[in-house]
Design a protein around this motif. Structure first.
Motif, mmCIF file in Angstrom:
data_model
loop_
_atom_site.group_PDB
_atom_site.id
_atom_site.type_symbol
_atom_site.label_atom_id
_atom_site.label_comp_id
_atom_site.label_asym_id
_atom_site.label_seq_id
_atom_site.Cartn_x
_atom_site.Cartn_y
_atom_site.Cartn_z
ATOM 1 N N LEU A 52 -24.499 -11.832 -7.660
ATOM 2 C CA LEU A 52 -25.285 -11.013 -6.741
ATOM 3 C C LEU A 52 -25.539 -9.659 -7.386
ATOM 4 O O LEU A 52 -24.912 -9.306 -8.382
ATOM 5 N N TYR A 53 -26.449 -8.904 -6.781
ATOM 6 C CA TYR A 53 -26.785 -7.579 -7.293
ATOM 7 C C TYR A 53 -26.573 -6.546 -6.195
ATOM 8 O O TYR A 53 -26.990 -6.758 -5.047
ATOM 9 N N GLY A 54 -25.955 -5.441 -6.554
ATOM 10 C CA GLY A 54 -25.636 -4.399 -5.585
ATOM 11 C C GLY A 54 -26.843 -3.708 -4.992
ATOM 12 O O GLY A 54 -26.736 -3.053 -3.960
ATOM 13 N N ASP A 55 -28.000 -3.857 -5.607
ATOM 14 C CA ASP A 55 -29.195 -3.180 -5.090
ATOM 15 C C ASP A 55 -30.109 -4.128 -4.314
ATOM 16 O O ASP A 55 -31.276 -3.831 -4.097
ATOM 17 N N VAL A 56 -29.583 -5.279 -3.884
ATOM 18 C CA VAL A 56 -30.352 -6.247 -3.098
ATOM 19 C C VAL A 56 -29.658 -6.378 -1.731
ATOM 20 O O VAL A 56 -28.853 -7.280 -1.520
ATOM 21 N N GLY A 122 -32.746 -13.312 -9.904
ATOM 22 C CA GLY A 122 -31.504 -12.927 -10.562
ATOM 23 C C GLY A 122 -30.272 -13.487 -9.873
ATOM 24 O O GLY A 122 -29.202 -13.541 -10.463
ATOM 25 N N LEU A 123 -30.404 -13.901 -8.630
ATOM 26 C CA LEU A 123 -29.269 -14.435 -7.888
ATOM 27 C C LEU A 123 -29.100 -15.904 -8.240
ATOM 28 O O LEU A 123 -30.050 -16.681 -8.175
ATOM 29 N N LEU A 124 -27.868 -16.264 -8.622
ATOM 30 C CA LEU A 124 -27.603 -17.654 -8.978
ATOM 31 C C LEU A 124 -26.143 -17.995 -8.773
ATOM 32 O O LEU A 124 -25.302 -17.118 -8.594
ATOM 33 N N ALA A 125 -25.884 -19.301 -8.796
ATOM 34 C CA ALA A 125 -24.515 -19.803 -8.686
ATOM 35 C C ALA A 125 -24.362 -20.941 -9.690
ATOM 36 O O ALA A 125 -25.301 -21.722 -9.906
ATOM 37 N N VAL A 174 -34.871 -10.632 -1.086
ATOM 38 C CA VAL A 174 -34.379 -10.572 -2.460
ATOM 39 C C VAL A 174 -34.890 -9.347 -3.213
ATOM 40 O O VAL A 174 -34.735 -9.242 -4.433
ATOM 41 N N ALA A 175 -35.475 -8.404 -2.485
ATOM 42 C CA ALA A 175 -36.008 -7.196 -3.118
ATOM 43 C C ALA A 175 -34.878 -6.229 -3.463
ATOM 44 O O ALA A 175 -33.917 -6.085 -2.708
ATOM 45 N N GLY A 176 -35.032 -5.575 -4.593
ATOM 46 C CA GLY A 176 -34.051 -4.585 -5.028
ATOM 47 C C GLY A 176 -34.516 -3.174 -4.695
ATOM 48 O O GLY A 176 -35.691 -2.934 -4.430
ATOM 49 N N VAL A 177 -33.569 -2.260 -4.714
ATOM 50 C CA VAL A 177 -33.856 -0.857 -4.429
ATOM 51 C C VAL A 177 -33.663 -0.053 -5.707
ATOM 52 O O VAL A 177 -32.555 0.021 -6.237
ATOM 53 N N ASN A 178 -34.747 0.519 -6.201
ATOM 54 C CA ASN A 178 -34.690 1.350 -7.399
ATOM 55 C C ASN A 178 -35.081 2.793 -7.144
ATOM 56 O O ASN A 178 -34.902 3.640 -8.012
ATOM 57 N N ASP A 179 -35.635 3.061 -5.975
ATOM 58 C CA ASP A 179 -36.035 4.438 -5.650
ATOM 59 C C ASP A 179 -36.076 4.599 -4.127
ATOM 60 O O ASP A 179 -35.886 3.637 -3.379
ATOM 61 N N ARG A 180 -36.336 5.818 -3.676
ATOM 62 C CA ARG A 180 -36.323 6.093 -2.232
ATOM 63 C C ARG A 180 -37.443 5.373 -1.483
ATOM 64 O O ARG A 180 -37.275 4.991 -0.326
ATOM 65 N N ALA A 181 -38.576 5.172 -2.123
ATOM 66 C CA ALA A 181 -39.684 4.468 -1.474
ATOM 67 C C ALA A 181 -39.289 3.012 -1.196
ATOM 68 O O ALA A 181 -39.552 2.486 -0.103
ATOM 69 N N GLN A 182 -38.640 2.353 -2.168
ATOM 70 C CA GLN A 182 -38.197 0.976 -1.957
ATOM 71 C C GLN A 182 -37.100 0.916 -0.899
ATOM 72 O O GLN A 182 -37.057 -0.014 -0.100
ATOM 73 N N LEU A 183 -36.223 1.909 -0.893
ATOM 74 C CA LEU A 183 -35.178 1.965 0.121
ATOM 75 C C LEU A 183 -35.793 2.089 1.516
ATOM 76 O O LEU A 183 -35.395 1.388 2.447
ATOM 77 N N ALA A 184 -36.797 2.949 1.648
ATOM 78 C CA ALA A 184 -37.461 3.119 2.949
ATOM 79 C C ALA A 184 -38.160 1.835 3.369
ATOM 80 O O ALA A 184 -38.103 1.440 4.549
ATOM 81 N N ALA A 185 -38.809 1.145 2.437
ATOM 82 C CA ALA A 185 -39.505 -0.109 2.767
ATOM 83 C C ALA A 185 -38.519 -1.160 3.242
ATOM 84 O O ALA A 185 -38.781 -1.874 4.224
ATOM 85 N N LEU A 186 -37.353 -1.265 2.591
ATOM 86 C CA LEU A 186 -36.370 -2.258 3.000
ATOM 87 C C LEU A 186 -35.689 -1.857 4.297
ATOM 88 O O LEU A 186 -35.296 -2.717 5.084
#
Length: 193
Positions: A52-56, A122-125, A174-186
């Protein structure tokens, strides 16, 4: 649970004092495969690894359960998503039979591969022992000079191991957060849920 953190990430284990978490420092950031390699020595061979990814933040538990179920049957299971604008994402390359053959990163993709809109999340098992073997054979002879976790998919296919791709219908999941705009969208997407 093993959490891999990198440069400047010392604040994370300091802020989250949970004894069940084993913190693993990735001193050099040499790619996603390299990050997973740092944690694998902590995982017994007979376990199943869920990456898993911490920004998803919006991944659903039902989706993860399905991923784990597919991998527990001996497959490498991965999540994919179809995007209108796949710029920046690795593409899922399928054969004529519809089966996943490999993942190609955007910087390494041909013009035809860039036209693919099914993308790697990026998420897998995968079974731990197999994952350790594949990552031990990773090479960094690519456009970014990194060890790509995605190369394990091609190795699984070459060994005849089933690769189960689960297509996620909700890209926000499954979207990641890389900036404040993406954080606001999620955050809006979460409120909408």
């Amino acid at each position: 649970v093993a959490v891999v953190y990198g440069h400047g990430g010392e604040q994370v284990p300091a802020a989250i004092a949970v004894p069940e978490i084993r913190w693993v420092l990735q001193q050099q950031q040499l790619g996603t495969g390299h990050a997973v390699m740092q944690a694998l020595p902590l995982i017994p061979d007979d376990h199943l690894v869920l990456i898993l990814y911490g920004d998803v933040p919006l991944i659903r538990s039902e989706t993860l359960r399905r991923l784990v179920e597919d991998a527990s049957r001996g497959a490498l299971a991965l999540l994919t998503v179809k995007l209108v604008d796949p710029i920046g994402y690795g593409r899922i390359v399928r054969g004529e039979d519809g089966a996943v053959r490999r993942i190609v990163e955007q910087k390494d993709a041909s013009v035809a591969e860039l036209a693919i809109n099914e993308c790697n999340t990026g998420l897998l098992a995968a079974p731990a022992a197999r994952l350790k073997q594949w990552l031990g054979r990773l090479r960094n002879d690519n456009a970014q000079g990194e060890y790509y976790l995605t190369d394990a998919v091609g190795m699984a296919v070459a060994e005849g191991l089933p690769v189960q791709a689960i297509v996620v219908n909700d890209a926000d999941e499954v979207a990641g957060v890389n900036d404040r705009a993406q954080l606001a969208a999620l955050e809006r997407a979460l409120q909408g849920r």
